[in-house]
Design an enzyme around this catalytic site. Structure first.
Site, PDB file in Angstrom:
ATOM      1  N   GLY A   1       0.828  -1.215   0.000  1.00 58.13           N
ATOM      2  CA  GLY A   1       0.000   0.000   0.000  1.00 58.13           C
ATOM      3  C   GLY A   1       0.853   1.251   0.000  1.00 58.13           C
ATOM      4  N   ALA A   2       2.073   1.129  -0.521  1.00 57.17           N
ATOM      5  CA  ALA A   2       3.026   2.252  -0.463  1.00 57.17           C
ATOM      6  C   ALA A   2       2.729   3.327  -1.503  1.00 57.17           C
ATOM      7  CB  ALA A   2       4.455   1.723  -0.646  1.00 57.17           C
ATOM      8  N   SER A   3       1.700   3.103  -2.324  1.00 60.80           N
ATOM      9  CA  SER A   3       1.367   4.097  -3.347  1.00 60.80           C
ATOM     10  C   SER A   3       0.393   5.151  -2.839  1.00 60.80           C
ATOM     11  CB  SER A   3       0.768   3.392  -4.571  1.00 60.80           C
ATOM     12  OG  SER A   3      -0.285   2.530  -4.168  1.00 60.80           O
TER      13      SER A   3
ATOM     14  N   SER B   1      -8.041  -1.419  12.422  1.00 59.89           N
ATOM     15  CA  SER B   1      -8.788  -0.150  12.472  1.00 59.89           C
ATOM     16  C   SER B   1      -9.614  -0.120  13.753  1.00 59.89           C
ATOM     17  CB  SER B   1      -9.733  -0.080  11.265  1.00 59.89           C
ATOM     18  OG  SER B   1     -10.696   0.936  11.449  1.00 59.89           O
TER      19      SER B   1
ATOM     20  N   TYR C   1     -16.440  -4.401   6.699  1.00 60.06           N
ATOM     21  CA  TYR C   1     -15.095  -3.852   6.942  1.00 60.06           C
ATOM     22  C   TYR C   1     -14.698  -4.068   8.415  1.00 60.06           C
ATOM     23  CZ  TYR C   1     -11.416  -0.233   7.212  1.00 60.06           C
ATOM     24  OH  TYR C   1     -10.234   0.449   7.401  1.00 60.06           O
TER      25      TYR C   1
ATOM     26  N   ALA D   1     -15.684  -6.374  10.445  1.00 64.19           N
ATOM     27  CA  ALA D   1     -15.384  -7.798  10.668  1.00 64.19           C
ATOM     28  C   ALA D   1     -13.968  -8.111  10.185  1.00 64.19           C
ATOM     29  CB  ALA D   1     -16.405  -8.662   9.929  1.00 64.19           C
TER      30      ALA D   1
ATOM     31  N   LYS E   1     -11.401  -6.095   9.993  1.00 64.51           N
ATOM     32  CA  LYS E   1     -10.365  -5.467  10.818  1.00 64.51           C
ATOM     33  C   LYS E   1     -10.287  -6.130  12.198  1.00 64.51           C
ATOM     34  CE  LYS E   1      -8.814  -2.738   7.712  1.00 64.51           C
ATOM     35  NZ  LYS E   1      -7.457  -2.894   7.184  1.00 64.51           N
TER      36      LYS E   1
HETATM   37  N1  LIG Z   1      -7.641   6.124   6.324  1.00 62.27           N
HETATM   38  C1  LIG Z   1      -8.240   5.723   7.421  1.00 62.27           C
HETATM   39  O1  LIG Z   1      -9.040   6.472   8.030  1.00 62.27           O
HETATM   40  C2  LIG Z   1      -7.954   4.376   8.002  1.00 62.27           C
HETATM   41  C3  LIG Z   1      -8.358   4.109   9.306  1.00 62.27           C
HETATM   42  C4  LIG Z   1      -8.107   2.873   9.879  1.00 62.27           C
HETATM   43  C5  LIG Z   1      -7.457   1.902   9.144  1.00 62.27           C
HETATM   44  N2  LIG Z   1      -7.075   2.166   7.871  1.00 62.27           N
HETATM   45  C6  LIG Z   1      -6.402   1.086   7.139  1.00 62.27           C
HETATM   46  O2  LIG Z   1      -5.118   1.514   6.782  1.00 62.27           O
HETATM   47  C7  LIG Z   1      -4.721   0.903   5.551  1.00 62.27           C
HETATM   48  C8  LIG Z   1      -4.281   1.994   4.575  1.00 62.27           C
HETATM   49  O3  LIG Z   1      -5.378   2.862   4.374  1.00 62.27           O
HETATM   50  P1  LIG Z   1      -5.235   4.234   3.546  1.00 62.27           P
HETATM   51  O4  LIG Z   1      -6.235   5.150   4.137  1.00 62.27           O
HETATM   52  O5  LIG Z   1      -3.806   4.618   3.435  1.00 62.27           O
HETATM   53  O6  LIG Z   1      -5.817   3.736   2.136  1.00 62.27           O
HETATM   54  P2  LIG Z   1      -5.560   4.231   0.622  1.00 62.27           P
HETATM   55  O7  LIG Z   1      -5.089   5.627   0.597  1.00 62.27           O
HETATM   56  O8  LIG Z   1      -6.822   3.889  -0.118  1.00 62.27           O
HETATM   57  O9  LIG Z   1      -4.403   3.241   0.155  1.00 62.27           O
HETATM   58  C9  LIG Z   1      -4.676   1.873   0.003  1.00 62.27           C
HETATM   59  C10 LIG Z   1      -3.470   1.203  -0.580  1.00 62.27           C
HETATM   60  O10 LIG Z   1      -3.777  -0.180  -0.729  1.00 62.27           O
HETATM   61  C11 LIG Z   1      -3.246  -0.622  -1.965  1.00 62.27           C
HETATM   62  N3  LIG Z   1      -4.001  -1.777  -2.417  1.00 62.27           N
HETATM   63  C12 LIG Z   1      -5.343  -1.967  -2.359  1.00 62.27           C
HETATM   64  N4  LIG Z   1      -5.666  -3.151  -2.906  1.00 62.27           N
HETATM   65  C13 LIG Z   1      -4.495  -3.723  -3.310  1.00 62.27           C
HETATM   66  C14 LIG Z   1      -4.173  -4.944  -3.957  1.00 62.27           C
HETATM   67  N5  LIG Z   1      -5.117  -5.832  -4.307  1.00 62.27           N
HETATM   68  N6  LIG Z   1      -2.881  -5.221  -4.216  1.00 62.27           N
HETATM   69  C15 LIG Z   1      -1.915  -4.344  -3.883  1.00 62.27           C
HETATM   70  N7  LIG Z   1      -2.147  -3.168  -3.267  1.00 62.27           N
HETATM   71  C16 LIG Z   1      -3.433  -2.868  -2.998  1.00 62.27           C
HETATM   72  C17 LIG Z   1      -3.384   0.589  -2.883  1.00 62.27           C
HETATM   73  O11 LIG Z   1      -2.384   0.508  -3.867  1.00 62.27           O
HETATM   74  P3  LIG Z   1      -2.630   0.486  -5.479  1.00 62.27           P
HETATM   75  O12 LIG Z   1      -3.817   1.317  -5.767  1.00 62.27           O
HETATM   76  O13 LIG Z   1      -1.326   0.972  -6.046  1.00 62.27           O
HETATM   77  O14 LIG Z   1      -2.818  -0.939  -5.749  1.00 62.27           O
HETATM   78  C18 LIG Z   1      -3.063   1.737  -1.938  1.00 62.27           C
HETATM   79  O15 LIG Z   1      -1.677   1.981  -1.903  1.00 62.27           O
HETATM   80  C19 LIG Z   1      -5.933   0.083   5.087  1.00 62.27           C
HETATM   81  O16 LIG Z   1      -5.761  -1.250   5.472  1.00 62.27           O
HETATM   82  C20 LIG Z   1      -7.083   0.712   5.839  1.00 62.27           C
HETATM   83  O17 LIG Z   1      -8.140  -0.202   6.027  1.00 62.27           O
HETATM   84  C21 LIG Z   1      -7.292   3.380   7.278  1.00 62.27           C
END
Ligand SMILES: NC(=O)c1ccc[n+]([C@@H]2O[C@H](COP(=O)([O-])OP(=O)(O)OC[C@H]3O[C@@H](n4cnc5c(N)ncnc54)[C@H](OP(=O)(O)O)[C@@H]3O)[C@@H](O)[C@H]2O)c1
Length: 253
Positions: free
Chosen positions: A17-19, A144, A157, A159, A161
């Site tokens: 998820g480094a993108s 989460s 979602y 469930a 997490k």
């Molecule tokens: N933001 C929040 O409020 C929040 C809160 C609690 C927990 N989280 C958790 O934190 C994590 C990161 O969230 P974020 O907010 O940073 O999300 P984000 O900005 O949507 O980034 C998600 C990342 O996941 C990658 N990804 C998704 N499906 C993939 C796949 N099949 N293969 C490879 N890479 C995949 C995407 O990369 P590509 O598009 O390049 O594939 C993207 O880099 C998630 O697990 C999320 O559930 C987020």
């Protein structure tokens, strides 16, 4: 001479998820702490964008769709054959789908569970392979607060997490003899693209209610990255099977 207890000098760490969002910010911070980072995601241009924002180092971009979960162990083995054993993994790739229970069907449920849970288990299995993780290695999975506190409309979602929190408890016991630690972080609402997409399906009242639930305000990706780095570094040496909550007070209510 000053000592930085969170140094990651000479460590190689895989960040999924480094993108985007939390994964991107974590990769940047880990590079600032001296790590060599393997940046994983599906979108090469956005991974390169992350790499351009990192401190100098021999960082690598790896395009891979983690939904090909059966191929994860082989993929990790190939990376290790090129860069050496991994000292850490941050699994930040994941998906969020807001949908009421009446909208649930097996395809939706499987998609969320596969992206958020199956990938985490297969990555852990991958690092457990002989020679893939360095002793003292640390795995950090993105759970989460949704796995701890309820919110209408996100039950699938939630469930997924909560499943990660259960997974790390048992996995920690299994991996400890190998000298590996595995933990979750559980953030509240963090300002990323995922959160912005979720914001679009909320009414203003619903969004304001979420804001009010965070007495310290909405989080920034760096708030989560700091905690992840703490768990990866020597500072986390005695922590395994835990979930570290980072939520600006959300679950204190
Ligand atoms: N933001 C929040 O409020 C929040 C809160 C609690 C927990 N989280 C958790 O934190 C994590 C990161 O969230 P974020 O907010 O940073 O999300 P984000 O900005 O949507 O980034 C998600 C990342 O996941 C990658 N990804 C998704 N499906 C993939 C796949 N099949 N293969 C490879 N890479 C995949 C995407 O990369 P590509 O598009 O390049 O594939 C993207 O880099 C998630 O697990 C999320 O559930 C987020």
């Amino acid at each position: 001479m000053s000592i930085n207890p969170m140094t990651l000098q000479d460590r190689t760490i895989l960040v999924t998820g480094a993108s985007s969002g939390i994964g991107r910010e974590t990769a940047i911070l880990l590079s600032e702490l001296g790590a060599r980072v393997i940046l994983a995601g599906r979108d090469r241009d956005r991974l390169e964008e992350t790499r351009n924002r990192m401190q100098n180092g021999d960082h690598r971009v790896e395009c891979f769709d983690l939904c090909q979960a059966d191929s994860i162990p082989e993929w990790v083995k190939r990376i290790v054959s090129e860069v050496g054993p991994l000292h850490g993994l941050v699994h930040s790739a994941g998906i969020h789908r807001a949908a009421g229970i009446q909208m649930a069907n097996t395809a939706r449920i499987d998609a969320v569970m596969h992206s958020n849970v199956t990938t985490a288990i297969m990555l852990t299995k991958a690092l457990r392979q002989k020679g893939c993780a360095a002793r003292g290695g640390s795995l950090v999975l993105l759970s989460s607060v949704a796995g701890l506190a309820g919110q209408a409309g996100i039950s699938i979602y939630s469930a997924s997490k909560a499943a990660l929190m259960g997974f790390v408890r048992s996995a920690a016991l299994e991996l400890a003899p190998e000298g590996l630690r595995v933990n979750c972080v559980a953030p509240g609402y963090v300002d990323t693209e995922m959160a912005q997409r979720f914001r679009e399906v909320l009414t203003d009242e619903q969004y304001q209610a979420i804001q009010r639930m965070h007495p310290l305000g909405i989080g920034q990706p760096r708030d989560v990255a700091n905690a992840i780095a703490f768990l990866l570094a020597e500072t986390g040496r005695w922590i395994t099977g835990s979930t570290l909550v980072l939520d600006g007070g959300y679950t204190a209510h």
